[in-house]
Design a protein around this motif. Sequence first.
Motif, PDB file in Angstrom:
ATOM      1  N   ASP A  16      -0.500   5.089   6.352  1.00  0.00           N
ATOM      2  CA  ASP A  16      -2.076   4.448   6.291  1.00  0.00           C
ATOM      3  C   ASP A  16      -1.968   3.483   7.228  1.00  0.00           C
ATOM      4  OD1 ASP A  16      -4.719   4.090   4.890  1.00  0.00           O
ATOM      5  OD2 ASP A  16      -3.609   2.097   4.681  1.00  0.00           O
ATOM      6  N   ALA A 120      -7.325  14.657   1.189  1.00  0.00           N
ATOM      7  CA  ALA A 120      -6.186  13.898   1.293  1.00  0.00           C
ATOM      8  C   ALA A 120      -6.131  12.569   1.172  1.00  0.00           C
ATOM      9  CB  ALA A 120      -5.163  14.253   2.928  1.00  0.00           C
ATOM     10  N   GLN A 121      -7.062  11.952   1.592  1.00  0.00           N
ATOM     11  CA  GLN A 121      -7.493  10.251   1.401  1.00  0.00           C
ATOM     12  C   GLN A 121      -7.536  10.214  -0.157  1.00  0.00           C
ATOM     13  OE1 GLN A 121      -7.428   8.041   3.806  1.00  0.00           O
ATOM     14  NE2 GLN A 121      -7.563   6.666   1.947  1.00  0.00           N
ATOM     15  N   ALA A 123      -6.427  11.869  -2.611  1.00  0.00           N
ATOM     16  CA  ALA A 123      -4.892  11.889  -2.958  1.00  0.00           C
ATOM     17  C   ALA A 123      -3.925  10.687  -2.656  1.00  0.00           C
ATOM     18  CB  ALA A 123      -4.189  13.229  -2.498  1.00  0.00           C
ATOM     19  N   ALA A 124      -4.249  10.185  -1.666  1.00  0.00           N
ATOM     20  CA  ALA A 124      -3.650   8.729  -1.352  1.00  0.00           C
ATOM     21  C   ALA A 124      -4.015   7.858  -2.252  1.00  0.00           C
ATOM     22  CB  ALA A 124      -3.651   8.583   0.293  1.00  0.00           C
ATOM     23  N   LEU A 132      -0.123  14.385  -2.647  1.00  0.00           N
ATOM     24  CA  LEU A 132      -0.520  13.854  -1.479  1.00  0.00           C
ATOM     25  C   LEU A 132       0.227  14.936  -0.303  1.00  0.00           C
ATOM     26  CD1 LEU A 132      -1.646  12.157   0.554  1.00  0.00           C
ATOM     27  CD2 LEU A 132       0.137  10.605   0.095  1.00  0.00           C
ATOM     28  N   ASP A 133       1.559  15.322  -0.818  1.00  0.00           N
ATOM     29  CA  ASP A 133       2.184  16.253   0.053  1.00  0.00           C
ATOM     30  C   ASP A 133       1.262  17.741   0.309  1.00  0.00           C
ATOM     31  OD1 ASP A 133       2.959  17.088  -2.511  1.00  0.00           O
ATOM     32  OD2 ASP A 133       4.818  17.344  -1.870  1.00  0.00           O
ATOM     33  N   ALA A 136      -1.789  17.195   2.685  1.00  0.00           N
ATOM     34  CA  ALA A 136      -1.371  16.882   3.743  1.00  0.00           C
ATOM     35  C   ALA A 136      -1.163  18.040   4.763  1.00  0.00           C
ATOM     36  CB  ALA A 136      -0.137  16.030   4.224  1.00  0.00           C
TER      37      ALA A 136
END
Length: 267
Positions: A16, A120-121, A123-124, A132-133, A136
């Motif tokens: 990030d 993805a955001q 998940a982050a 997240l993986d 991504a």
Amino acid sequence: MPATTLLEQGSLAVVDYRCDARLHAHPEIERHTAFSLSYVRKGTFGYRIRGKAFELVPGSVLLGCPGDEYACTHDHACGDECLSIQIGEDLVDAIRGRAALWRIGCVPPSAGLVVLAELAQAAAEGRTDIALDEAAMLVAARFVEIATDRAPRLETCAASDRRRAADAAQWIDAHAHESIDLARVSAAAGLSAFHFLRLFARVIGVTPHQYLVRTRLRRAARLLAERDRPITDVAFAVGFGDLSNFVRTFHRAAGVSPRRFRQVRLQ
């Protein structure tokens, strides 16, 4: 630039970045250490690499190749944020990518990428149950599909043109929930509709209307990932005036309906 590593797992890392450079700050030469796709979720900035200059806006993706030197500029805005997916050569091979794809420099806002990047955001930030993986890798794989099909060709334009286009993109971001047409946004930019259309498409890589739709899709994906709002409310909140149009547009971008996207059953 402040950076927080959110994931570091073998050949995959997610970082990030929150740039705190001041307006007109002197750009520093930096070097990419991995193949990277950095999703711009907020702000605008310039990107200079291999003699080319790009203007990145929310929804754009900055690309990097190991060893490449680059500089980011902040000639008319500052305070940008990016979610960067960094992968090793083995993962590039696994998703059937080619190193040359990462030398494009920048991908304009793409409907197929923005919805997955927002996933993805989410998940982050822990707002969805997808890992997240996983998110991504979905983003990286979709990038390869898009870039292989048709590599974007962004033109190098004068700094004044890049600034005007970036300012217009920020204006669209701020008014995306409203009814916007070419006449209104070109008037806000102080240009004729035809001149503005050509300038915006040359700099940003998509037309003003395409950027507007993709801005709405970014926000819709963000809201859908939270799962606590009816899909109809999401559609109207981001600026779609018709639910069926929203469902069709979202499905075309994500490959799944808003409901399936919310269930995170991407196949």
